[in-house]
Design a protein around this motif. Structure first.
Motif, mmCIF file in Angstrom:
data_model
loop_
_atom_site.group_PDB
_atom_site.id
_atom_site.type_symbol
_atom_site.label_atom_id
_atom_site.label_comp_id
_atom_site.label_asym_id
_atom_site.label_seq_id
_atom_site.Cartn_x
_atom_site.Cartn_y
_atom_site.Cartn_z
ATOM 1 N N THR A 242 0.838 -1.204 0.000
ATOM 2 C CA THR A 242 0.000 0.000 0.000
ATOM 3 C C THR A 242 0.878 1.262 0.000
ATOM 4 O O THR A 242 1.957 1.236 0.604
ATOM 5 C CB THR A 242 -0.851 -0.024 1.300
ATOM 6 N N PRO A 243 0.439 2.343 -0.636
ATOM 7 C CA PRO A 243 1.201 3.592 -0.520
ATOM 8 C C PRO A 243 1.495 3.938 0.949
ATOM 9 O O PRO A 243 0.629 3.773 1.809
ATOM 10 C CB PRO A 243 0.252 4.631 -1.149
ATOM 11 N N GLY A 244 2.724 4.362 1.223
ATOM 12 C CA GLY A 244 3.106 4.788 2.571
ATOM 13 C C GLY A 244 3.762 3.714 3.427
ATOM 14 O O GLY A 244 4.246 4.000 4.517
ATOM 15 N N THR B 125 -2.526 2.469 12.227
ATOM 16 C CA THR B 125 -2.405 3.786 12.864
ATOM 17 C C THR B 125 -1.143 4.499 12.371
ATOM 18 O O THR B 125 -1.160 5.701 12.122
ATOM 19 C CB THR B 125 -2.354 3.649 14.400
ATOM 20 N N ILE B 126 -0.081 3.734 12.206
ATOM 21 C CA ILE B 126 1.180 4.321 11.720
ATOM 22 C C ILE B 126 1.014 4.761 10.264
ATOM 23 O O ILE B 126 1.406 5.856 9.870
ATOM 24 C CB ILE B 126 2.334 3.297 11.863
ATOM 25 N N LEU B 127 0.367 3.904 9.482
ATOM 26 C CA LEU B 127 0.165 4.222 8.063
ATOM 27 C C LEU B 127 -0.710 5.467 7.918
ATOM 28 O O LEU B 127 -0.444 6.331 7.071
ATOM 29 C CB LEU B 127 -0.480 3.030 7.351
ATOM 30 N N TYR B 128 -1.732 5.546 8.757
ATOM 31 C CA TYR B 128 -2.641 6.703 8.732
ATOM 32 C C TYR B 128 -1.839 8.000 8.911
ATOM 33 O O TYR B 128 -2.000 8.951 8.142
ATOM 34 C CB TYR B 128 -3.683 6.544 9.843
ATOM 35 N N ASP B 129 -0.972 8.010 9.910
ATOM 36 C CA ASP B 129 -0.169 9.207 10.162
ATOM 37 C C ASP B 129 0.756 9.530 8.991
ATOM 38 O O ASP B 129 0.907 10.685 8.601
ATOM 39 C CB ASP B 129 0.677 9.026 11.437
ATOM 40 N N ARG B 130 1.363 8.482 8.415
ATOM 41 C CA ARG B 130 2.278 8.721 7.282
ATOM 42 C C ARG B 130 1.525 9.312 6.092
ATOM 43 O O ARG B 130 2.020 10.220 5.425
ATOM 44 C CB ARG B 130 2.946 7.407 6.846
ATOM 45 N N ARG C 4 1.582 13.044 4.232
ATOM 46 C CA ARG C 4 1.809 13.174 2.795
ATOM 47 C C ARG C 4 0.714 14.029 2.139
ATOM 48 O O ARG C 4 0.761 14.284 0.940
ATOM 49 C CB ARG C 4 1.814 11.756 2.209
ATOM 50 N N GLY C 5 -0.309 14.369 2.917
ATOM 51 C CA GLY C 5 -1.360 15.231 2.373
ATOM 52 C C GLY C 5 -2.579 14.475 1.875
ATOM 53 O O GLY C 5 -3.472 15.060 1.279
ATOM 54 N N LYS D 29 -9.366 9.125 -0.665
ATOM 55 C CA LYS D 29 -8.039 8.585 -0.999
ATOM 56 C C LYS D 29 -7.363 8.020 0.259
ATOM 57 O O LYS D 29 -6.792 6.926 0.228
ATOM 58 C CB LYS D 29 -7.188 9.698 -1.620
ATOM 59 N N LEU D 30 -7.462 8.764 1.357
ATOM 60 C CA LEU D 30 -6.878 8.297 2.620
ATOM 61 C C LEU D 30 -7.600 7.028 3.102
ATOM 62 O O LEU D 30 -6.973 6.012 3.408
ATOM 63 C CB LEU D 30 -6.969 9.411 3.663
ATOM 64 N N GLU D 31 -8.925 7.074 3.119
ATOM 65 C CA GLU D 31 -9.716 5.924 3.588
ATOM 66 C C GLU D 31 -9.454 4.683 2.748
ATOM 67 O O GLU D 31 -9.279 3.588 3.275
ATOM 68 C CB GLU D 31 -11.217 6.226 3.462
ATOM 69 N N ASP D 32 -9.427 4.843 1.429
ATOM 70 C CA ASP D 32 -9.240 3.686 0.553
ATOM 71 C C ASP D 32 -7.875 3.043 0.753
ATOM 72 O O ASP D 32 -7.737 1.817 0.697
ATOM 73 C CB ASP D 32 -9.391 4.094 -0.925
ATOM 74 N N ASN D 33 -6.877 3.875 0.980
ATOM 75 C CA ASN D 33 -5.542 3.310 1.180
ATOM 76 C C ASN D 33 -5.437 2.588 2.519
ATOM 77 O O ASN D 33 -4.791 1.538 2.613
ATOM 78 C CB ASN D 33 -4.472 4.391 1.034
#
Ligand code: DAT
Length: 177
Positions: free
Chosen positions: A16-18, A105-110, A114-115, A120-124
């Protein structure tokens, strides 16, 4: 033998991205001398992006054009391919596949950093929760060459890089030129 013509192996780094693909690919490339191919960058350089998708806030990829452009590079061997999808590359290109994983949780913050926001955030985050890329990799390549690596911390990153370097040394022993 799939890789008989290669003088060095090709490695796919996906997830996943991030999750840390580019950071790990850069470190690995510096340590091993293998060449890092950032597929998202290649797609832009080779003009493989079609129209813009407003919902996903990204451009649609011309996969055939991208793959045609990569074929000769991959045939040379010695490439680290970094991409957030695992399913459309030819199976024969890769000697080993690493799927990086990160706690939500870590991925969410990263990704926030990244903006990324909204859908887009939820899907990732969903992509990571449902381990979509791991499943993709397992259904696209032989199970025994697909490895899941946790990438939450710098220590894990270092361990992962060292582990891959060890694998590379063994590959050279097993595939004398
Ligand atoms: P990707 O290429 O998968 O999109 P990245 O390499 O750009 O991800 O990393 C996203 C961010 O997270 C970046 O700021 C570096 C950081 N990061 C990546 N892997 C990490 C790890 N194992 N430990 C701590 N931070 C990490």
């Amino acid at each position: 033998m799939l890789n008989m013509h290669r003088n060095a192996p090709n490695i796919l780094i996906t997830g996943t991205p991030g999750v840390g693909k580019s950071l790990m690919s850069r470190m690995l490339s510096e340590k091993t001398g293998l060449k890092w191919l950032d597929v998202s960058k290649l797609a832009i350089e080779n003009e493989c992006l079609d129209e813009y998708d407003e919902v996903y806030q990204c451009s649609v990829l011309d996969e055939d054009k991208l793959l045609d452009g990569m074929e000769s590079l991959m045939n040379e061997g010695g490439k680290i391919v970094d991409y957030h999808s695992a399913e459309f590359f030819p199976e024969r290109w890769f000697d080993i596949v690493f799927v990086l994983r990160t706690d939500n949780t870590i991925l969410y913050d990263r990704l926030k950093e990244r903006g990324y926001c909204g859908k887009k955030l939820e899907d990732n985050i969903d992509c990571e929760i449902f381990q979509t890329i791991l499943e993709e990799a397992r259904s696209s390549y032989r199970k025994e060459i697909v490895h899941e690596l946790m990438s939450n911390t710098v220590d894990q990153l270092t361990d992962n890089v060292n582990r891959i370097c060890q694998w590379l040394e063994q590959w050279k022993i097993d595939n004398p030129q």
